[in-house]
Scaffold this motif. Structure first.
Motif, PDB file in Angstrom:
ATOM      1  N   THR A 292      57.718 -15.908  63.991  1.00  0.00           N
ATOM      2  CA  THR A 292      57.214 -15.524  62.771  1.00  0.00           C
ATOM      3  C   THR A 292      55.617 -15.365  62.742  1.00  0.00           C
ATOM      4  OG1 THR A 292      59.191 -16.601  61.894  1.00  0.00           O
ATOM      5  CG2 THR A 292      57.027 -16.470  60.066  1.00  0.00           C
ATOM      6  N   LEU A 293      54.992 -14.688  61.378  1.00  0.00           N
ATOM      7  CA  LEU A 293      53.963 -14.461  61.199  1.00  0.00           C
ATOM      8  C   LEU A 293      53.503 -13.854  59.729  1.00  0.00           C
ATOM      9  CD1 LEU A 293      52.440 -11.828  63.875  1.00  0.00           C
ATOM     10  CD2 LEU A 293      51.907 -14.039  64.002  1.00  0.00           C
ATOM     11  N   THR A 294      52.876 -14.929  59.162  1.00  0.00           N
ATOM     12  CA  THR A 294      52.631 -15.090  57.637  1.00  0.00           C
ATOM     13  C   THR A 294      51.030 -14.956  57.373  1.00  0.00           C
ATOM     14  OG1 THR A 294      52.472 -17.180  57.627  1.00  0.00           O
ATOM     15  CG2 THR A 294      54.651 -16.148  57.011  1.00  0.00           C
ATOM     16  N   THR A 326      47.453  -8.128  63.511  1.00  0.00           N
ATOM     17  CA  THR A 326      47.663  -9.267  63.028  1.00  0.00           C
ATOM     18  C   THR A 326      48.966  -9.341  64.467  1.00  0.00           C
ATOM     19  OG1 THR A 326      47.031  -9.787  60.602  1.00  0.00           O
ATOM     20  CG2 THR A 326      48.862 -11.157  62.254  1.00  0.00           C
ATOM     21  N   LEU A 327      49.667  -8.789  64.554  1.00  0.00           N
ATOM     22  CA  LEU A 327      50.901  -8.118  65.235  1.00  0.00           C
ATOM     23  C   LEU A 327      50.051  -8.257  67.227  1.00  0.00           C
ATOM     24  CD1 LEU A 327      53.957  -8.481  66.335  1.00  0.00           C
ATOM     25  CD2 LEU A 327      54.007  -5.819  65.345  1.00  0.00           C
ATOM     26  N   ALA A 330      48.860 -11.455  68.396  1.00  0.00           N
ATOM     27  CA  ALA A 330      49.656 -12.463  68.364  1.00  0.00           C
ATOM     28  C   ALA A 330      49.779 -11.839  69.640  1.00  0.00           C
ATOM     29  CB  ALA A 330      51.232 -12.308  67.700  1.00  0.00           C
ATOM     30  N   ARG A 335      46.150 -14.512  68.482  1.00  0.00           N
ATOM     31  CA  ARG A 335      46.658 -14.945  66.871  1.00  0.00           C
ATOM     32  C   ARG A 335      47.253 -16.227  67.043  1.00  0.00           C
ATOM     33  NH1 ARG A 335      49.839 -15.989  62.878  1.00  0.00           N
ATOM     34  NH2 ARG A 335      48.767 -15.356  60.858  1.00  0.00           N
ATOM     35  N   LEU A 337      51.312 -18.270  66.886  1.00  0.00           N
ATOM     36  CA  LEU A 337      52.670 -17.972  66.069  1.00  0.00           C
ATOM     37  C   LEU A 337      52.736 -18.839  65.075  1.00  0.00           C
ATOM     38  CD1 LEU A 337      54.672 -16.983  68.800  1.00  0.00           C
ATOM     39  CD2 LEU A 337      53.775 -14.862  66.909  1.00  0.00           C
ATOM     40  N   ASP A 338      53.144 -17.952  63.410  1.00  0.00           N
ATOM     41  CA  ASP A 338      53.745 -19.144  63.075  1.00  0.00           C
ATOM     42  C   ASP A 338      55.274 -19.781  63.194  1.00  0.00           C
ATOM     43  OD1 ASP A 338      51.028 -19.449  60.947  1.00  0.00           O
ATOM     44  OD2 ASP A 338      51.817 -16.751  60.745  1.00  0.00           O
TER      45      ASP A 338
END
Length: 597
Positions: A292-294, A326-327, A330, A335, A337-338
């Motif tokens: 999950t990415l926010t 952002t992806l 990640a 970055r 992950l959320d």
């Protein structure tokens, strides 16, 4: 009828040993669509600035027709107005007035100046890319005879580039555009100017025609040089044979044919490259499990599992702000992950080309900056020195001792690429690698990536590069999923168009389209977790069926063409096609109903 504007023996320099433009004479006629290409620093921007009257040449004359309506949009165009509305429309024009004008409505809805903030957003604090998009909109809403653009596709996503190309073709305005986007150039331009060594070579057609003409020109030059060398060798041998030989008739060997230099690369041997990649990487490269990415209150990726394997060559597409960068960060581990887990193989050597140039050592010289990483590198089967790789990316020996601080933006981007490759990575993450690169450097990059035996993930608005170096494409459509695209970018554009049509009845922002993300279906926060899970399964089932329907529709169209002389068969096939279209429309409606944020 005279040209809209003429350049006669124009020369201009900026204190260097050679003028940037040297005795250039050319003209732009009504209806011309001209693409301008050339190396970074070769004089493209200077040429269009002189053409538009923004620069005064040192000698020669620029002659526009009386009353010429012209707009110049560069990467430094100044905005007039405190808000986006004032900058684009020339004043505080109410929505009902600009929306009543077909051109203004098409431009505002197509390019969305101000983004999600709408037309009443302040222009203060906007990024350079946002300001350039607003300046482009301000030019396109006007009635013009000539439009002059410098890199208009920068900061546009694939969909925006496609819209701009269609818009420019549809309007009758003459166009001169500097661009490194090969797909855009080939689609829009009917003529091409190449700025080289202070002169302008003119070609009919777009990118494909220019490449063919340039290859033919190189072939003829090579053939002439080979003939000269052969004649010199024969003359020397004739002289050495003495006076007796001069009374006999000389013999000559003439080759029957010469191969045309082709700019088409050899087909990529995917099987061999994947085998090499597995040897270097093992089975596991990078895997995102239930990720999950926010960003703020937006969910970009919602509990997705994505496995990137050895030898995979993947392009990521999506609208601006959909979360591509952002992806990519990640995937690179930069970055966190959320939610979920990231797994990286033990043999992975990962390199990430970002849009940030701050990692360059400004106090070093070009060759030193490369050798700081390594002095030699093996790419594929070939070993190259730091100097050889730098030369391949446009730094000849004469430029390799230039201070990094003196390089142009495009040259710094090229240096960043060279330093990245000197680390000998086996996984490459490239974020907009084509920014600020000229066509020749792009060709070198593509040739290198085409035979690169590793894993490759690319985020790029350059459709030509993505389609050439990637074997797969995935999309971020705003629904929280990483969607595989078997049909590539064409399938992505079809899906985006279908989503836009379905969302036409949804509330719109002042920019004319739904708020961000544009492709996102309405959130359904009232669903329970089990209901959301069931909805996701239903969406996956629908998408599998839609892919089968697309295949069946293609097959039916082929059968319809083959049965053109059989009326009875045509009716049967037409009934089948209508049933499929009806099923597809129902499935698309069901997809929108079941999609979750």
């Amino acid at each position: 009828m005279p040209n809209l504007v003429n350049l006669e023996s124009v020369s201009i320099g900026f204190g260097g040993p050679k003028p940037v433009l040297d005795g250039v004479s050319l003209g732009v006629d009504t209806g011309d669509r001209i693409g301008v290409v050339g190396r970074n620093g070769g004089g493209k921007s200077t040429l269009i600035s002189v053409l538009a009257g923004a620069l005064t040449p040192d000698s020669g004359r620029v002659s526009p027709v009386r009353g010429l309506r012209m707009a110049l949009v560069t990467q430094q165009t100044q905005l007039s107005g405190a808000t986006v509305r004032e900058a684009v429309l020339g004043g505080p024009v109410p929505d009902h007035e600009w929306a009543a004008d077909p051109r203004s409505r098409a431009v505002v809805e197509g390019l969305r100046p101000g983004g999600d903030r709408g037309l009443d957003a302040s222009v203060e604090g906007l990024s350079g890319g946002e300001r350039q998009r607003i300046a482009l909109c301000a030019a396109l809403v006007r009635e013009l005879d000539l439009l002059v653009l410098d890199e208009p596709t920068n900061h546009l996503d694939v969909e925006g580039v496609g819209w701009l190309a269609e818009h420019l073709i549809a309007r009758r305005t003459a166009l001169v555009v500097v661009t490194h986007d090969r797909w855009f150039l080939d689609t829009v331009a009917s003529r091409t100017w190449e700025v080289v060594d202070g002169h302008v070579e003119q070609y009919e057609g777009g990118y494909g025609d220019w490449i063919f003409a340039r290859a033919e020109r190189a072939r003829l030059a090579d053939a002439a040089e080979q003939r000269r060398r052969n004649l010199a060798r024969k003359e020397l041998a004739w002289l050495r044979r003495g006076p007796q030989a001069r009374t006999s008739k000389p013999r000559y060997r003439v080759e029957a044919a010469e191969a045309l230099i082709a700019d088409v690369p050899e087909p990529r041997d995917t099987v061999e490259l994947v085998t090499m990649a597995k040897h270097r990487l093992g089975r596991t490269v990078v895997e995102l499990e239930d990720a999950t990415l926010t960003v703020g209150d937006r969910t970009l990726v919602d509990r997705q599992t994505w496995r990137i394997g050895p030898g995979d060559r993947i392009g990521i597409v999506g609208v601006n702000g959909s979360g591509k960068t952002t992806l990519l960060r990640a995937v690179g581990g930069e970055r966190p992950l959320d939610g979920g887990k990231r797994i990286q193989g033990t043999t992975v050597r990962l390199a990430h080309l970002s849009q940030d140039l701050s990692d360059l050592p400004m106090h070093r010289r070009v060759l030193q900056a490369v050798e700081d990483i390594a002095e030699r590198v093996t790419i594929g089967r070939y070993e190259q020195t730091a100097s050889q790789l730098a030369e391949r990316f446009g730094f000849p020996a004469s430029r390799q001792w230039t201070p990094v601080s003196d390089l142009s933006g495009g040259e710094r981007r090229r240096l960043q690429l060279v330093r990245l490759l000197m680390t000998e990575p086996n996984v490459l993450l490239l974020d907009e690698p084509t920014n600020d690169l000229d066509v020749d450097t792009l060709q070198q990059l593509e040739d290198l990536l085409d035979g690169w035996p590793g894993t490759l993930v690319v985020v790029s608005h350059d459709r030509y590069l993505t389609e050439r170096v990637c074997d797969r494409a995935v999309a971020l459509l705003g629904d929280g999923r990483i969607t595989d695209l078997p049909g590539g970018i064409e399938e992505y554009l079809r899906r985006r168009a279908a989503l836009e049509e379905r969302s036409e009845g949804a509330p719109r922002s002042a920019g004319g389209r739904q708020g961000a993300p544009r492709s996102a279906p309405p959130a359904d926060s009232g669903r329970s977790e089990s209901e959301r899970r069931a909805a996701r399964k239903e969406v996956a089932r629908i998408e599998r069926r839609l892919e089968k329907i697309a295949t069946e529709e293609t097959r039916l169209h082929e059968k319809l063409a083959a049965a053109a002389t059989e009326p009875g068969r045509l009716q049967e096939l037409d009934a089948e096609l209508r049933a499929l279209v009806s099923e597809r429309e129902q499935l698309e409606e069901s997809w929108l109903e079941n999609a979750v944020d």
